[in-house]
Design a protein around this motif. Sequence first.
Motif, PDB file in Angstrom:
ATOM      1  N   PRO A 404      44.529  44.026  30.775  1.00 39.07           N
ATOM      2  CA  PRO A 404      44.654  42.551  31.256  1.00 39.07           C
ATOM      3  C   PRO A 404      45.583  41.851  31.072  1.00 39.07           C
ATOM      4  O   PRO A 404      45.472  42.203  29.508  1.00 39.07           O
ATOM      5  CB  PRO A 404      43.208  42.355  31.211  1.00 39.07           C
ATOM      6  N   VAL A 405      47.088  41.292  31.222  1.00 43.86           N
ATOM      7  CA  VAL A 405      46.943  39.846  30.602  1.00 43.86           C
ATOM      8  C   VAL A 405      46.126  38.762  30.491  1.00 43.86           C
ATOM      9  O   VAL A 405      45.804  38.091  31.648  1.00 43.86           O
ATOM     10  CB  VAL A 405      48.168  39.134  31.431  1.00 43.86           C
ATOM     11  N   VAL A 406      45.731  38.807  29.331  1.00 48.12           N
ATOM     12  CA  VAL A 406      44.116  36.853  29.136  1.00 48.12           C
ATOM     13  C   VAL A 406      45.600  36.249  29.501  1.00 48.12           C
ATOM     14  O   VAL A 406      46.746  35.793  28.556  1.00 48.12           O
ATOM     15  CB  VAL A 406      44.493  37.240  27.558  1.00 48.12           C
ATOM     16  N   PRO A 407      45.547  34.991  30.585  1.00 47.48           N
ATOM     17  CA  PRO A 407      45.831  33.970  31.149  1.00 47.48           C
ATOM     18  C   PRO A 407      45.763  32.677  29.928  1.00 47.48           C
ATOM     19  O   PRO A 407      44.463  33.321  28.870  1.00 47.48           O
ATOM     20  CB  PRO A 407      45.451  33.414  32.146  1.00 47.48           C
ATOM     21  N   VAL A 408      46.682  32.356  29.790  1.00 47.52           N
ATOM     22  CA  VAL A 408      46.666  30.959  29.417  1.00 47.52           C
ATOM     23  C   VAL A 408      45.789  29.574  29.742  1.00 47.52           C
ATOM     24  O   VAL A 408      45.741  28.638  29.569  1.00 47.52           O
ATOM     25  CB  VAL A 408      47.962  30.664  28.484  1.00 47.52           C
ATOM     26  N   GLY A 409      46.550  30.177  31.351  1.00 53.95           N
ATOM     27  CA  GLY A 409      45.842  29.037  32.254  1.00 53.95           C
ATOM     28  C   GLY A 409      45.280  29.288  33.649  1.00 53.95           C
ATOM     29  O   GLY A 409      45.967  31.008  33.762  1.00 53.95           O
ATOM     30  N   GLY A 410      45.108  28.875  34.207  1.00 50.45           N
ATOM     31  CA  GLY A 410      45.036  28.929  35.171  1.00 50.45           C
ATOM     32  C   GLY A 410      43.173  29.683  36.148  1.00 50.45           C
ATOM     33  O   GLY A 410      42.228  30.131  35.308  1.00 50.45           O
ATOM     34  N   ALA A 411      43.142  30.055  37.221  1.00 48.03           N
ATOM     35  CA  ALA A 411      41.803  31.318  37.527  1.00 48.03           C
ATOM     36  C   ALA A 411      41.850  32.628  38.188  1.00 48.03           C
ATOM     37  O   ALA A 411      41.211  32.182  38.837  1.00 48.03           O
ATOM     38  CB  ALA A 411      41.073  29.861  38.373  1.00 48.03           C
ATOM     39  N   SER A 412      43.122  33.026  37.417  1.00 42.43           N
ATOM     40  CA  SER A 412      43.291  34.116  37.874  1.00 42.43           C
ATOM     41  C   SER A 412      43.305  35.275  37.012  1.00 42.43           C
ATOM     42  O   SER A 412      44.299  35.029  35.800  1.00 42.43           O
ATOM     43  CB  SER A 412      44.017  34.278  39.178  1.00 42.43           C
ATOM     44  N   LEU A 413      43.460  36.715  36.519  1.00 44.04           N
ATOM     45  CA  LEU A 413      43.753  37.760  36.374  1.00 44.04           C
ATOM     46  C   LEU A 413      44.427  38.608  36.516  1.00 44.04           C
ATOM     47  O   LEU A 413      44.499  38.915  37.629  1.00 44.04           O
ATOM     48  CB  LEU A 413      42.243  38.072  35.129  1.00 44.04           C
ATOM     49  N   TRP A 414      45.608  38.933  35.672  1.00 45.18           N
ATOM     50  CA  TRP A 414      46.362  40.124  36.169  1.00 45.18           C
ATOM     51  C   TRP A 414      46.214  41.102  35.662  1.00 45.18           C
ATOM     52  O   TRP A 414      46.444  40.618  34.184  1.00 45.18           O
ATOM     53  CB  TRP A 414      47.643  38.833  35.901  1.00 45.18           C
ATOM     54  N   VAL A 415      46.375  41.934  36.347  1.00 48.04           N
ATOM     55  CA  VAL A 415      45.675  43.519  35.855  1.00 48.04           C
ATOM     56  C   VAL A 415      46.769  44.416  36.166  1.00 48.04           C
ATOM     57  O   VAL A 415      46.554  44.617  37.158  1.00 48.04           O
ATOM     58  CB  VAL A 415      44.319  43.600  35.745  1.00 48.04           C
ATOM     59  N   ARG A 416      47.162  45.308  34.736  1.00 45.56           N
ATOM     60  CA  ARG A 416      47.882  46.383  35.019  1.00 45.56           C
ATOM     61  C   ARG A 416      46.482  47.828  35.341  1.00 45.56           C
ATOM     62  O   ARG A 416      45.911  47.950  34.355  1.00 45.56           O
ATOM     63  CB  ARG A 416      48.859  46.924  34.261  1.00 45.56           C
ATOM     64  N   LEU A 417      46.666  49.112  36.329  1.00 47.95           N
ATOM     65  CA  LEU A 417      45.709  49.600  36.426  1.00 47.95           C
ATOM     66  C   LEU A 417      46.783  51.006  35.549  1.00 47.95           C
ATOM     67  O   LEU A 417      48.096  51.443  36.383  1.00 47.95           O
ATOM     68  CB  LEU A 417      46.005  49.835  38.712  1.00 47.95           C
ATOM     69  N   PRO A 418      46.578  52.042  35.161  1.00 51.09           N
ATOM     70  CA  PRO A 418      46.971  53.025  35.238  1.00 51.09           C
ATOM     71  C   PRO A 418      47.772  54.015  36.095  1.00 51.09           C
ATOM     72  O   PRO A 418      48.284  54.619  35.751  1.00 51.09           O
ATOM     73  CB  PRO A 418      45.215  53.995  34.661  1.00 51.09           C
ATOM     74  N   ILE A 419      47.338  53.761  37.083  1.00 45.26           N
ATOM     75  CA  ILE A 419      47.789  54.660  38.518  1.00 45.26           C
ATOM     76  C   ILE A 419      48.532  53.533  39.782  1.00 45.26           C
ATOM     77  O   ILE A 419      47.504  52.516  39.798  1.00 45.26           O
ATOM     78  CB  ILE A 419      47.211  55.671  38.902  1.00 45.26           C
ATOM     79  N   PRO A 420      49.258  53.600  40.053  1.00 46.58           N
ATOM     80  CA  PRO A 420      49.714  52.420  41.835  1.00 46.58           C
ATOM     81  C   PRO A 420      49.037  52.883  42.588  1.00 46.58           C
ATOM     82  O   PRO A 420      50.078  53.217  43.838  1.00 46.58           O
ATOM     83  CB  PRO A 420      51.315  52.390  41.874  1.00 46.58           C
TER      84      PRO A 420
END
Length: 481
Positions: A404-420
């Motif tokens: 996960p990219v820990v957000p500095v703001g907002g209400a959502s988490l952008w997460v990278r998965l091991p596979i697409p």
Amino acid sequence: MKATRANSPRMVTPLNVHQMVRLMGQWGLGEGALHTQLASHLRMLVVSGKLAAGVRLPSERSLAEALDVSRNTVGSAFDELRGDGILTSRRGDGTYVSSARQFLGVRGDDRFESFLANAPSIGPRIDLRSAALPGLRLVVDAASVVGPELAPLVDSHGYVPEGLPALRVEVAKYYSSIGLPTIQDQILITSGAQQAMRMAAVSMLEPGSVALVEEPSFRGAIEVLRAAGARLEPIRRGPYGIETSELIAAVRRTKPKLLVMQSTVHNPTGSVMNTGRRRQLAITATNLGLTVLDDTTLADAMIDEPPATPMAAWGSSVITVGSVSKSFWGGLRVGWLRADPATVAALASIKAGEDLGTSLLAQVTTARLLPRIDEARAERSRVLGAARDLVVGSLTELLPEWEPVVPVGGASLWVRLPIPIATTLVQRAERLGVQLLPGPTFSCVDDFDDHLRIGFAASHAELLAGVRALAEAWRIVGNRG
């Protein structure tokens, strides 16, 4: 209307599998066999015109993988529709829609399907698709005492395309207080930020014009530009924002009319460009003669940092869009656009022909709210920080292989998965009662199937239950790569 045959030269662009899944929405939550539900939903899409005559569908195999069903399920659904004359197939050439109620020409995108009413689902649902926040109590307080300000306005016709003067003054003060000196004539009040973006885009773009779009990007920006008929060119956003060298190269390569970006709190990543990067990009864009549409809608939803000075402080070619949707309440439907006075006057004329002006009742309420913006920011920071930490902690415990990219703001988490396999994962999670958005939703070229956005505007109980269900969905589909 006469149907367009599949072999007609009037062919539309084939649908890729991510577009197809977005159109499908909540298709497999009813009663009956999956192939029957799939056929029924596809038939509805054709009848409604959402699947136009001549469209080539994704292959049975790719659609089955994305929908997390067997290939036999898709094959049986296609067979039923072929038997009804709705689909037609040619060996080696694919499957096409044979007929539809209408042929769709230039149209918007399908990334806002999650905001539309869907068929009733079976069992409770946990919706982690949205990053839209509930309103603050401040809105109730302000709305309950607007009578004195509203009374004299009722004596007029109530049409003020450029916006209520008192609110334009308050928005100008709002920007001046965070380092962007602004006067009333630089502000146009709109019915939400989406209208502001759309009017700016339509005024600057012709069908076929090139618009640069951050990758990933807010789905509303993609929707607006698609509807304007623009040709979208992605420009990758790194951890710290767009690289100046990449912007220069993209401008030279594509000759764009517009760059649409988010320099403050970025959706979906929650990242914020530092001051130096915002300054350099603004100066570079101005020197290149490139207009920048800077969406700062999330600027007041910072968690860890104070409000950021908008890019327009350093570049005359930057148009800034904002709203009270995230700071106070989306239901007010009040936004704005900040630009030079001549641009504001021109866009006010467009708005006059469109809706004659934004609701004065909502504007009076907003004018009372903006002086209390510091209270709203503090409340948002407190609530969002707690929800973010809860989700990040749960993911770390249950899905340690995710990034996960820990957000500095907002209400959502952008997460990278091991596979697409984000699209497939979202389909499986849907059947376990959790609704999410896969990465391609935030890409103008349907990239990022190795990413997922998790909204954390829901209650803490729902967030915890949602992450647990997501972990179960990953256990089922995550070993397929």
